[in-house]
Scaffold this motif. Structure first.
Motif, PDB file in Angstrom:
ATOM      1  N   LYS A  76       0.842  -1.201   0.000  1.00 23.59           N
ATOM      2  CA  LYS A  76       0.000   0.000   0.000  1.00 23.59           C
ATOM      3  C   LYS A  76       0.882   1.257   0.000  1.00 23.59           C
ATOM      4  CE  LYS A  76      -2.885   1.193   3.416  1.00 23.59           C
ATOM      5  NZ  LYS A  76      -3.754   0.889   4.558  1.00 23.59           N
ATOM      6  N   VAL A  77       1.881   1.249   0.890  1.00 24.25           N
ATOM      7  CA  VAL A  77       2.784   2.406   0.972  1.00 24.25           C
ATOM      8  C   VAL A  77       3.497   2.596  -0.368  1.00 24.25           C
ATOM      9  CG1 VAL A  77       4.861   3.323   2.097  1.00 24.25           C
ATOM     10  CG2 VAL A  77       3.115   2.192   3.467  1.00 24.25           C
ATOM     11  N   SER A  78       3.947   1.485  -0.960  1.00 25.23           N
ATOM     12  CA  SER A  78       4.670   1.563  -2.234  1.00 25.23           C
ATOM     13  C   SER A  78       3.779   2.147  -3.325  1.00 25.23           C
ATOM     14  CB  SER A  78       5.136   0.171  -2.683  1.00 25.23           C
ATOM     15  OG  SER A  78       6.232  -0.215  -1.935  1.00 25.23           O
ATOM     16  N   ALA A  79       2.530   1.676  -3.380  1.00 31.14           N
ATOM     17  CA  ALA A  79       1.608   2.149  -4.419  1.00 31.14           C
ATOM     18  C   ALA A  79       1.403   3.659  -4.294  1.00 31.14           C
ATOM     19  CB  ALA A  79       0.280   1.414  -4.305  1.00 31.14           C
ATOM     20  N   LEU A  80       1.197   4.108  -3.058  1.00 31.89           N
ATOM     21  CA  LEU A  80       1.002   5.545  -2.820  1.00 31.89           C
ATOM     22  C   LEU A  80       2.272   6.320  -3.153  1.00 31.89           C
ATOM     23  CD1 LEU A  80      -1.419   7.107  -1.775  1.00 31.89           C
ATOM     24  CD2 LEU A  80      -0.428   7.042   0.513  1.00 31.89           C
ATOM     25  N   PHE A  81       3.397   5.749  -2.772  1.00 31.34           N
ATOM     26  CA  PHE A  81       4.696   6.376  -3.031  1.00 31.34           C
ATOM     27  C   PHE A  81       4.910   6.545  -4.541  1.00 31.34           C
ATOM     28  CE2 PHE A  81       9.393   6.317  -3.285  1.00 31.34           C
ATOM     29  CZ  PHE A  81       9.683   7.312  -2.377  1.00 31.34           C
ATOM     30  N   ALA A 155      10.364  18.610  14.150  1.00 30.35           N
ATOM     31  CA  ALA A 155      10.905  17.303  13.753  1.00 30.35           C
ATOM     32  C   ALA A 155      10.070  16.839  12.562  1.00 30.35           C
ATOM     33  CB  ALA A 155      10.806  16.331  14.923  1.00 30.35           C
ATOM     34  N   TRP A 156      10.522  17.173  11.359  1.00 28.84           N
ATOM     35  CA  TRP A 156       9.716  16.992  10.157  1.00 28.84           C
ATOM     36  C   TRP A 156       9.397  15.532   9.839  1.00 28.84           C
ATOM     37  CZ3 TRP A 156       7.866  21.506   8.804  1.00 28.84           C
ATOM     38  CH2 TRP A 156       8.614  22.651   9.071  1.00 28.84           C
ATOM     39  N   LEU A 157      10.313  14.657  10.200  1.00 29.41           N
ATOM     40  CA  LEU A 157      10.148  13.258   9.773  1.00 29.41           C
ATOM     41  C   LEU A 157       9.500  12.382  10.841  1.00 29.41           C
ATOM     42  CD1 LEU A 157      13.650  12.876   8.087  1.00 29.41           C
ATOM     43  CD2 LEU A 157      11.476  13.330   6.967  1.00 29.41           C
ATOM     44  N   THR A 158       8.875  12.990  11.833  1.00 31.03           N
ATOM     45  CA  THR A 158       8.344  12.169  12.918  1.00 31.03           C
ATOM     46  C   THR A 158       6.837  11.933  12.839  1.00 31.03           C
ATOM     47  OG1 THR A 158       8.187  14.114  14.322  1.00 31.03           O
ATOM     48  CG2 THR A 158      10.177  12.778  14.518  1.00 31.03           C
ATOM     49  N   SER A 159       6.173  12.591  11.903  1.00 30.16           N
ATOM     50  CA  SER A 159       4.758  12.240  11.690  1.00 30.16           C
ATOM     51  C   SER A 159       4.688  11.386  10.428  1.00 30.16           C
ATOM     52  CB  SER A 159       3.904  13.498  11.529  1.00 30.16           C
ATOM     53  OG  SER A 159       4.054  14.028  10.238  1.00 30.16           O
ATOM     54  N   GLY A 160       3.717  10.489  10.401  1.00 28.20           N
ATOM     55  CA  GLY A 160       3.612   9.584   9.262  1.00 28.20           C
ATOM     56  C   GLY A 160       3.491  10.327   7.937  1.00 28.20           C
ATOM     57  N   THR A 161       2.600  11.306   7.899  1.00 32.77           N
ATOM     58  CA  THR A 161       2.366  12.045   6.659  1.00 32.77           C
ATOM     59  C   THR A 161       3.597  12.852   6.265  1.00 32.77           C
ATOM     60  OG1 THR A 161       0.111  12.259   7.455  1.00 32.77           O
ATOM     61  CG2 THR A 161       0.683  13.552   5.526  1.00 32.77           C
ATOM     62  N   GLY A 162       4.172  13.544   7.262  1.00 35.50           N
ATOM     63  CA  GLY A 162       5.353  14.370   6.986  1.00 35.50           C
ATOM     64  C   GLY A 162       6.485  13.513   6.437  1.00 35.50           C
ATOM     65  N   ALA A 163       6.755  12.400   7.113  1.00 33.07           N
ATOM     66  CA  ALA A 163       7.859  11.535   6.684  1.00 33.07           C
ATOM     67  C   ALA A 163       7.624  11.034   5.260  1.00 33.07           C
ATOM     68  CB  ALA A 163       7.995  10.356   7.642  1.00 33.07           C
ATOM     69  N   PRO A 247       8.081   6.881  10.495  1.00 40.75           N
ATOM     70  CA  PRO A 247       7.742   6.338  11.815  1.00 40.75           C
ATOM     71  C   PRO A 247       6.725   5.193  11.698  1.00 40.75           C
ATOM     72  CG  PRO A 247       6.644   8.438  11.473  1.00 40.75           C
ATOM     73  CD  PRO A 247       7.549   8.232  10.298  1.00 40.75           C
ATOM     74  N   GLY A 248       6.853   4.240  12.584  1.00 36.52           N
ATOM     75  CA  GLY A 248       6.034   3.025  12.450  1.00 36.52           C
ATOM     76  C   GLY A 248       6.405   2.365  11.147  1.00 36.52           C
ATOM     77  N   ASP A 249       5.408   2.169  10.285  1.00 42.74           N
ATOM     78  CA  ASP A 249       5.741   1.646   8.958  1.00 42.74           C
ATOM     79  C   ASP A 249       5.259   2.597   7.867  1.00 42.74           C
ATOM     80  OD1 ASP A 249       3.101   1.258   9.266  1.00 42.74           O
ATOM     81  OD2 ASP A 249       3.143  -0.926   9.189  1.00 42.74           O
TER      82      ASP A 249
ATOM     83  N   VAL B 411       6.324  -0.635  16.108  1.00 44.03           N
ATOM     84  CA  VAL B 411       5.125  -0.454  16.929  1.00 44.03           C
ATOM     85  C   VAL B 411       5.335   0.664  17.945  1.00 44.03           C
ATOM     86  CG1 VAL B 411       3.715  -1.580  18.696  1.00 44.03           C
ATOM     87  CG2 VAL B 411       4.254  -2.793  16.588  1.00 44.03           C
ATOM     88  N   VAL B 412       6.499   0.690  18.591  1.00 39.87           N
ATOM     89  CA  VAL B 412       6.755   1.725  19.591  1.00 39.87           C
ATOM     90  C   VAL B 412       6.849   3.099  18.912  1.00 39.87           C
ATOM     91  CG1 VAL B 412       8.359   2.528  21.371  1.00 39.87           C
ATOM     92  CG2 VAL B 412       7.830   0.106  21.194  1.00 39.87           C
ATOM     93  N   GLN B 413       7.398   3.149  17.716  1.00 38.27           N
ATOM     94  CA  GLN B 413       7.385   4.422  16.983  1.00 38.27           C
ATOM     95  C   GLN B 413       5.950   4.887  16.740  1.00 38.27           C
ATOM     96  OE1 GLN B 413       9.573   4.823  13.339  1.00 38.27           O
ATOM     97  NE2 GLN B 413      11.366   5.530  14.441  1.00 38.27           N
ATOM     98  N   GLY B 414       5.091   3.920  16.413  1.00 37.42           N
ATOM     99  CA  GLY B 414       3.678   4.242  16.214  1.00 37.42           C
ATOM    100  C   GLY B 414       3.058   4.814  17.485  1.00 37.42           C
TER     101      GLY B 414
END
Lengths: 301, 441
Positions: A76-81, A155-163, A247-249, B411-414
């Motif tokens: 999913k991430v790849s497709a969006l990317f 911290a620009w890369l710490t939110s999912g959308t931002g990263a 962050p996360g995946d 998970v912890v990053q999440g």
């Protein structure tokens, strides 16, 4: 002498085979064997941590992907990317190519600058953007603060959308010049008489673009779409350096997951299956592009 | 039949030049000891390679055993060693992470040391947690290189500026103290943690769990974080609150590896971090740190404020299963991880004095030289107490540990970035563990 007289000359086909044989052997060794072997490995349970458990399992690795959450999320991430990178690349490359196709003072310098990012390896590109986006010492924070747009460093890369967005931008920056070169080459082949005729017909800039430029650019665009889709699907180095998939995946693409599966988890069977899925998807998309655009661009002047 | 490089070259008739060239480019194809003079092929990650070489030169001088030492970049160490063992040309003796032990034993890379001279003596002299971390399936596979316990590290100078006189005992207290520092305008984010995905293991997560008496797995490596053990969820909830509500944990932590956190501690940019004890030596070194003299070591705060424990890690020296120079390789192992002829753990002491690396030998803490050196960067009582209450991760005994640890980081990053709620996080971890168990069964 008798034997010589009876010898039949080699046919063209045989000569061609004989002359190309060394190249065919080299290609078979360097390309076909690794590709074939990786497919064979993808049909195995093959994890270096469990060498005694190694065995042929047919398509089980592929079947497992259907319920593999990590794989589905990465897909999913790849497709969006791919969508974001491709969209930005095509639009920006077209604009840049159109600008660089004009004659103006400083064009050479601008052309050189625009092509520079292409010379940068993905890892270096990732490191550069990591420095720029750094939460403590990043140039982006410094610039925005000096312009009075932010009060404190972010911290620009710490939110999912931002990263995700910043990683996509870093990827676009790195691969954009290649698309510009292709489109620029395409633009240079358009006969100026077509524009002259269109101008005589009182066609505006937009009509000249849509009715002359775009049809002529369909083939170069096809190449850009195929190659950039492949690049975006295989994107690994920039993402790895910039976010590590987090962050996360949020930025864990299928290529990143693949490298992690093979090199960190030493699961060669599953990792090879991932690689073949990437190949299959890219192939399908490429066939789709060709089907959509090739015929439309196949016109005569 | 497996096709090897040699087979392919033979089959394709590339002749003599190809194999000769390839073998000249490759490592020794035999498994260590290939030079025939009894030299030991020794590999380790690249921490202080010059000091390692210095110590190995001393060994060669006293034992006449040559050592062919190769430092490997730590980021690639596990992959490179696995590739070598699989493809041939592996070392005779090597560093082993406790994280990798189970997988490497399962992979037939290592041999047990049981019954070899002095091994029992070493295992009787070290902390039980270290002995446990070097034991797999009832057999002993390593001699200790170094060990450490994770602790709370705090900057007493910043705490004093905020009117705080003692370190926090509970997580609630830690958050309150950090808020006090934040509200006093001393630091925007008083707590920094290394939470970048590229790091191989996050000791601070395990330290917080063990610090509160929790665990993610039972003794049979079954996941319990989603069932009988609520500590993981509660710790995650605290992390999320501290990161996203009170905002005392630096959001940049998600981008930080241990070295930038160390640098920030040394620059007085963080009041607290959770990490290795040995880092305090560096933090308190006036030549390297602006915070020198102000950094203290504390117990890991817990959910209820009572003392529970922390996590330990053990790095060890292992012996390759198919080494052809077993006697010499074991001599080297004994020199590095065991006792010398004076009945002293020479190398363990060398590392502590040189770089402050933790030691597994209980008696070393009473050595006057050690105590004197320790006092320069830590309170010996706290330091020793942490070693006593530290325990290894019980999940290290499974070959899928690396996959689980990697998943846990995501998970912890999440949790830290508010993408995942604590209950979903523990459910996801339990699911991952079950999937991995099944995959490796």
């Amino acid at each position: 002498m008798v034997a010589f007289a009876e010898r039949r000359p080699l046919g063209d086909n045989a000569k061609a085979w004989a002359l190309n044989a060394p190249a065919i052997v080299v290609i078979a060794l360097l390309v076909a064997y690794p590709i074939g072997y990786s497919f064979y490995v993808s049909l195995q349970k093959n994890n270096l941590k469990r060498p005694r458990a190694k065995r042929f399992i047919g398509f089980d690795n592929y079947k497992a992907l259907l319920s593999d959450q990590a794989f589905l999320s990465a897909l999913k991430v790849s497709a969006l990317f791919v969508l974001v990178v491709l969209g930005l690349t095509v639009v920006l490359a077209l604009i840049l190519a159109l600008v660089l196709n004009e004659r103006f003072r400083g064009r050479g310098l601008l052309l050189s600058l625009a092509l520079l990012p292409w010379a940068m390896p993905g890892v270096v590109n990732g490191l550069m953007w990591r420095t720029i986006f750094d939460a403590k010492t990043g140039a982006l924070n410094g610039l925005l603060q000096q312009l009075g747009l932010i009060d404190s460093y972010h911290a620009w890369l710490t939110s999912g959308t931002g990263a995700f967005l910043f990683t996509a931008l870093a990827q676009v920056w790195n691969t954009l010049p290649f698309s510009v070169i292709i489109l620029l080459a395409g633009l240079s082949t358009i006969p100026s008489e077509l524009y002259d005729a269109a101008t005589v017909d009182r066609a505006g800039a937009w009509r000249r673009f849509t009715e002359v430029t775009v049809p002529w650019l369909l083939h170069p665009l096809l190449i850009v779409l195929i190659l950039e889709t492949m690049n975006a699907f295989r994107a690994f180095d920039t993402i790895y350096v910039l976010t590590g998939g987090g962050p996360g995946d949020a930025t864990t693409t299928i290529a990143l997951l693949d490298v992690q599966t093979v090199l960190t988890f030493t699961d060669f069977g599953l990792g090879s299956a991932y690689a073949w899925v990437i190949t299959a998807i890219t192939l399908l998309i490429s066939i789709g592009y060709i089907g959509l655009l090739y015929r439309k661009g196949n016109f005569e002047v | 039949m497996e096709l090897t490089r040699r087979h392919i070259l033979k089959l394709t008739g590339l002749g003599l030049a190809g194999p000769a060239l390839l073998s000249a480019c490759s490592n020794d194809s035999s498994s260590g000891g290939g030079s025939g003079d009894g030299s030991v092929k020794f590999e380790g990650w690249d921490y202080e390679a010059a000091l390692v070489q210095q110590n190995l030169d001393r060994f060669t001088k006293t034992s006449s055993v040559k050592v062919d030492y190769t430092p490997i970049t730590s980021a690639q160490y596990v992959q490179k060693v696995v590739a070598e063992f699989t493809g041939g040309g592996g070392p005779d003796a090597l560093y082993v992470y406790d994280d990798s032990l189970a997988a490497w034993v399962e992979g037939d890379y290592l041999q047990p040391l049981d019954g070899m001279a002095g091994v029992d003596e070493v295992y009787n002299a070290i902390y039980p947690g270290n002995a446990q971390a070097m034991t797999y399936d009832g057999k002993r596979y390593g001699l200790p290189y170094y060990t450490d316990a994770t602790c709370l590290t705090y900057n007493a100078g910043i705490l004093a500026q905020a009117g705080i006189s003692k370190p926090p005992a509970s997580l609630e207290e830690l958050e309150a103290q950090a808020l006090k520092i934040k509200n006093a305008g001393l630091l925007e984010y008083p707590i920094g943690l290394p939470a970048q995905l590229s790091d191989t293991w996050w000791s601070w997560v395990w330290a917080l769990l063990f610090g509160s008496g929790g665990n993610m797995f039972d003794d049979q490596q079954n996941p319990i974080m989603n069932t009988s053990d609520t500590v993981t969820k509660d710790v995650f909830a605290w992390l999320q609150q501290a990161a996203t509500k009170s905002k005392v944990i630096d959001p940049a932590s998600l981008q930080l590896l241990p070295v930038p956190v160390d640098n920030a501690m040394k620059a007085n940019r963080y009041a607290y971090t959770i990490g290795a004890r040995y880092a305090s030596r560096d933090y308190n070194d006036p030549a390297k740190s602006k915070a020198a003299g102000k950094i203290r070591m504390g117990l890991v705060p817990s959910l209820d404020g009572k003392e529970h424990g922390t996590v330990s890690n053990t790095r060890m020296y292992g012996l390759a299963k198919d080494t052809e120079v077993k006697d010499n390789a074991f001599k080297l192992l004994t020199y590095l991880g065991g006792y010398d002829d004076q009945k002293q753990p020479y190398t363990a002491k060398f590392w502590f004095l040189q770089r402050g690396l933790g030691f597994a030998y209980k008696a070393m803490v009473n050595d006057p030289t050690i105590t004197a050196a320790l006092k320069k960067f830590a309170d010996p009582k706290v330091y020793t107490h942490l070693a006593e209450i530290a325990k290894p991760r019980n999940v290290l005994g499974v070959p899928w540990y690396t996959e689980f640890e990697t998943e846990m980081h995501k998970v912890v990053q999440g949790v830290l970035s508010n993408q995942t709620q604590p209950s979903a996080a523990v459910a996801s971890l339990a699911q991952s563990a079950e999937t991995l168990k099944k995959k490796y069964s």
